[in-house]
Design a protein around this motif. Structure first.
Motif, PDB file in Angstrom:
ATOM      1  N   UNK A 166     -32.747 -33.900 -14.526  1.00  0.00           N
ATOM      2  CA  UNK A 166     -31.782 -33.043 -15.222  1.00  0.00           C
ATOM      3  C   UNK A 166     -31.895 -31.606 -14.737  1.00  0.00           C
ATOM      4  N   UNK A 167     -33.125 -31.147 -14.523  1.00  0.00           N
ATOM      5  CA  UNK A 167     -33.332 -29.782 -14.014  1.00  0.00           C
ATOM      6  C   UNK A 167     -32.756 -29.644 -12.609  1.00  0.00           C
ATOM      7  N   UNK A 168     -33.044 -30.606 -11.756  1.00  0.00           N
ATOM      8  CA  UNK A 168     -32.526 -30.559 -10.379  1.00  0.00           C
ATOM      9  C   UNK A 168     -31.006 -30.648 -10.372  1.00  0.00           C
ATOM     10  N   UNK A 169     -30.453 -31.508 -11.204  1.00  0.00           N
ATOM     11  CA  UNK A 169     -28.997 -31.642 -11.277  1.00  0.00           C
ATOM     12  C   UNK A 169     -28.331 -30.374 -11.763  1.00  0.00           C
ATOM     13  N   UNK A 170     -28.888 -29.757 -12.796  1.00  0.00           N
ATOM     14  CA  UNK A 170     -28.321 -28.511 -13.299  1.00  0.00           C
ATOM     15  C   UNK A 170     -28.399 -27.398 -12.274  1.00  0.00           C
ATOM     16  N   UNK A 228     -17.943 -29.394  -7.983  1.00  0.00           N
ATOM     17  CA  UNK A 228     -19.369 -29.451  -8.302  1.00  0.00           C
ATOM     18  C   UNK A 228     -19.672 -30.564  -9.304  1.00  0.00           C
ATOM     19  N   UNK A 229     -18.835 -30.740 -10.306  1.00  0.00           N
ATOM     20  CA  UNK A 229     -19.103 -31.800 -11.281  1.00  0.00           C
ATOM     21  C   UNK A 229     -18.847 -33.182 -10.681  1.00  0.00           C
ATOM     22  N   UNK A 230     -17.883 -33.299  -9.765  1.00  0.00           N
ATOM     23  CA  UNK A 230     -17.678 -34.586  -9.092  1.00  0.00           C
ATOM     24  C   UNK A 230     -18.889 -34.925  -8.221  1.00  0.00           C
ATOM     25  N   UNK A 267     -26.196 -33.519 -18.961  1.00  0.00           N
ATOM     26  CA  UNK A 267     -27.135 -32.394 -19.046  1.00  0.00           C
ATOM     27  C   UNK A 267     -27.000 -31.467 -17.841  1.00  0.00           C
ATOM     28  N   UNK A 268     -26.639 -32.026 -16.699  1.00  0.00           N
ATOM     29  CA  UNK A 268     -26.562 -31.220 -15.479  1.00  0.00           C
ATOM     30  C   UNK A 268     -25.338 -30.318 -15.425  1.00  0.00           C
ATOM     31  N   UNK A 269     -24.268 -30.671 -16.124  1.00  0.00           N
ATOM     32  CA  UNK A 269     -23.076 -29.817 -16.087  1.00  0.00           C
ATOM     33  C   UNK A 269     -23.010 -28.844 -17.260  1.00  0.00           C
ATOM     34  N   UNK A 270     -23.939 -28.938 -18.181  1.00  0.00           N
ATOM     35  CA  UNK A 270     -23.957 -28.024 -19.323  1.00  0.00           C
ATOM     36  C   UNK A 270     -24.009 -26.553 -18.897  1.00  0.00           C
ATOM     37  N   UNK A 271     -24.758 -26.187 -17.839  1.00  0.00           N
ATOM     38  CA  UNK A 271     -24.740 -24.765 -17.454  1.00  0.00           C
ATOM     39  C   UNK A 271     -23.371 -24.256 -16.997  1.00  0.00           C
ATOM     40  N   UNK A 272     -22.442 -25.150 -16.707  1.00  0.00           N
ATOM     41  CA  UNK A 272     -21.118 -24.717 -16.255  1.00  0.00           C
ATOM     42  C   UNK A 272     -20.094 -24.621 -17.381  1.00  0.00           C
ATOM     43  N   UNK A 273     -20.513 -24.797 -18.621  1.00  0.00           N
ATOM     44  CA  UNK A 273     -19.605 -24.647 -19.760  1.00  0.00           C
ATOM     45  C   UNK A 273     -19.111 -23.195 -19.790  1.00  0.00           C
ATOM     46  N   UNK A 274     -17.803 -22.988 -19.913  1.00  0.00           N
ATOM     47  CA  UNK A 274     -17.247 -21.625 -19.817  1.00  0.00           C
ATOM     48  C   UNK A 274     -17.347 -20.832 -21.114  1.00  0.00           C
ATOM     49  N   UNK A 275     -18.551 -20.500 -21.511  1.00  0.00           N
ATOM     50  CA  UNK A 275     -18.760 -19.818 -22.781  1.00  0.00           C
ATOM     51  C   UNK A 275     -18.165 -18.428 -22.858  1.00  0.00           C
ATOM     52  N   UNK A 276     -18.262 -17.666 -21.786  1.00  0.00           N
ATOM     53  CA  UNK A 276     -17.752 -16.285 -21.843  1.00  0.00           C
ATOM     54  C   UNK A 276     -16.229 -16.255 -21.943  1.00  0.00           C
ATOM     55  N   UNK A 277     -15.553 -17.190 -21.266  1.00  0.00           N
ATOM     56  CA  UNK A 277     -14.094 -17.233 -21.371  1.00  0.00           C
ATOM     57  C   UNK A 277     -13.664 -17.652 -22.783  1.00  0.00           C
ATOM     58  N   UNK A 278     -14.338 -18.643 -23.345  1.00  0.00           N
ATOM     59  CA  UNK A 278     -14.003 -19.090 -24.700  1.00  0.00           C
ATOM     60  C   UNK A 278     -14.293 -17.985 -25.718  1.00  0.00           C
ATOM     61  N   UNK A 279     -15.404 -17.294 -25.541  1.00  0.00           N
ATOM     62  CA  UNK A 279     -15.757 -16.203 -26.453  1.00  0.00           C
ATOM     63  C   UNK A 279     -14.718 -15.087 -26.397  1.00  0.00           C
ATOM     64  N   UNK A 324     -25.980 -28.341  -9.219  1.00  0.00           N
ATOM     65  CA  UNK A 324     -24.562 -28.283  -9.568  1.00  0.00           C
ATOM     66  C   UNK A 324     -24.094 -26.847  -9.763  1.00  0.00           C
ATOM     67  N   UNK A 325     -24.835 -26.081 -10.528  1.00  0.00           N
ATOM     68  CA  UNK A 325     -24.409 -24.707 -10.798  1.00  0.00           C
ATOM     69  C   UNK A 325     -24.481 -23.844  -9.546  1.00  0.00           C
ATOM     70  N   UNK A 326     -25.513 -24.013  -8.744  1.00  0.00           N
ATOM     71  CA  UNK A 326     -25.614 -23.203  -7.530  1.00  0.00           C
ATOM     72  C   UNK A 326     -24.588 -23.629  -6.484  1.00  0.00           C
ATOM     73  N   UNK A 327     -24.211 -24.908  -6.462  1.00  0.00           N
ATOM     74  CA  UNK A 327     -23.138 -25.340  -5.563  1.00  0.00           C
ATOM     75  C   UNK A 327     -21.816 -24.713  -5.981  1.00  0.00           C
ATOM     76  N   UNK A 328     -21.564 -24.666  -7.287  1.00  0.00           N
ATOM     77  CA  UNK A 328     -20.357 -23.985  -7.763  1.00  0.00           C
ATOM     78  C   UNK A 328     -20.397 -22.504  -7.413  1.00  0.00           C
ATOM     79  N   UNK A 329     -21.579 -21.892  -7.510  1.00  0.00           N
ATOM     80  CA  UNK A 329     -21.734 -20.490  -7.127  1.00  0.00           C
ATOM     81  C   UNK A 329     -21.343 -20.285  -5.662  1.00  0.00           C
TER      82      UNK A 329
END
Length: 158
Positions: free
Chosen positions: A39-43, A67-69, A92-104, A46-51
């Motif tokens: 889960x740590x490696x996936x997160x 990245x999620x695909x 668990x690996x895609x949770x860091x990509x949840x768009x919290x700042x946009x929703x907020x 995935x997030x750094x690939x999106x970066x």
């Protein structure tokens, strides 16, 4: 060389901070202790690939989808290898990509409209951030679902 080094440092920093919410989410849902490293490696991956995709100019919605695909395919491999259900790794690996700042930002805009009244600028902020949140969440879900649909499909596509 300096540009590459700076990008590499940013990539490593992004990966380092992305594994923390992935593991935290996995721990909340009682993922087996031996699988937390995946889960740590996936997160982180995935997030750094999106970066990286964002750095090269791909819009955040498409970067999130790609990245999620990729995590979906990697999760399928890990689930077959370790005989664990796929969502243990992928969700668990895609949770860091949840768009919290946009929703907020969208919700704060709605509260501002409620308290101070309607204005075109506030409505624009709400619509922009709300739609971006919706599209990113859709990209996350479709990105995770597409690999399973393609691989486990029982009948021909055409």
């Amino acid at each position: 060389m300096s540009e590459f080094f700076n990008l590499f440092i940013l990539f490593i920093t992004d990966a380092w901070f992305a594994w923390i919410p992935a593991v935290g989410f996995a721990m909340v849902f009682n993922v087996p202790r031996k699988m937390l490293i995946f889960c740590a490696a996936g997160g982180a991956l995935t997030h750094s690939f999106r970066f990286l995709l964002l750095h090269f100019g791909i819009p955040i919605e498409w970067a999130t989808f790609i990245a999620s695909a990729n995590m979906g395919f990697l999760g399928l491999y890990w689930s077959r290898k370790h005989l664990i259900p796929r969502p243990v790794f992928t969700v668990a690996s895609v949770i860091p990509m949840i768009p919290g700042s946009y929703a907020f930002t969208a919700m704060i805009g709605l509260v501002e409209i409620n308290t101070s009244g309607y204005s075109l600028e506030l409505m624009q902020v709400v619509m922009e951030n709300g739609l971006r949140t919706l599209f990113i969440l859709t990209a996350l879900s479709f990105g995770l679902a597409i690999p399973s649909i393609l691989i486990y499909r029982g009948r021909p596509i055409v």
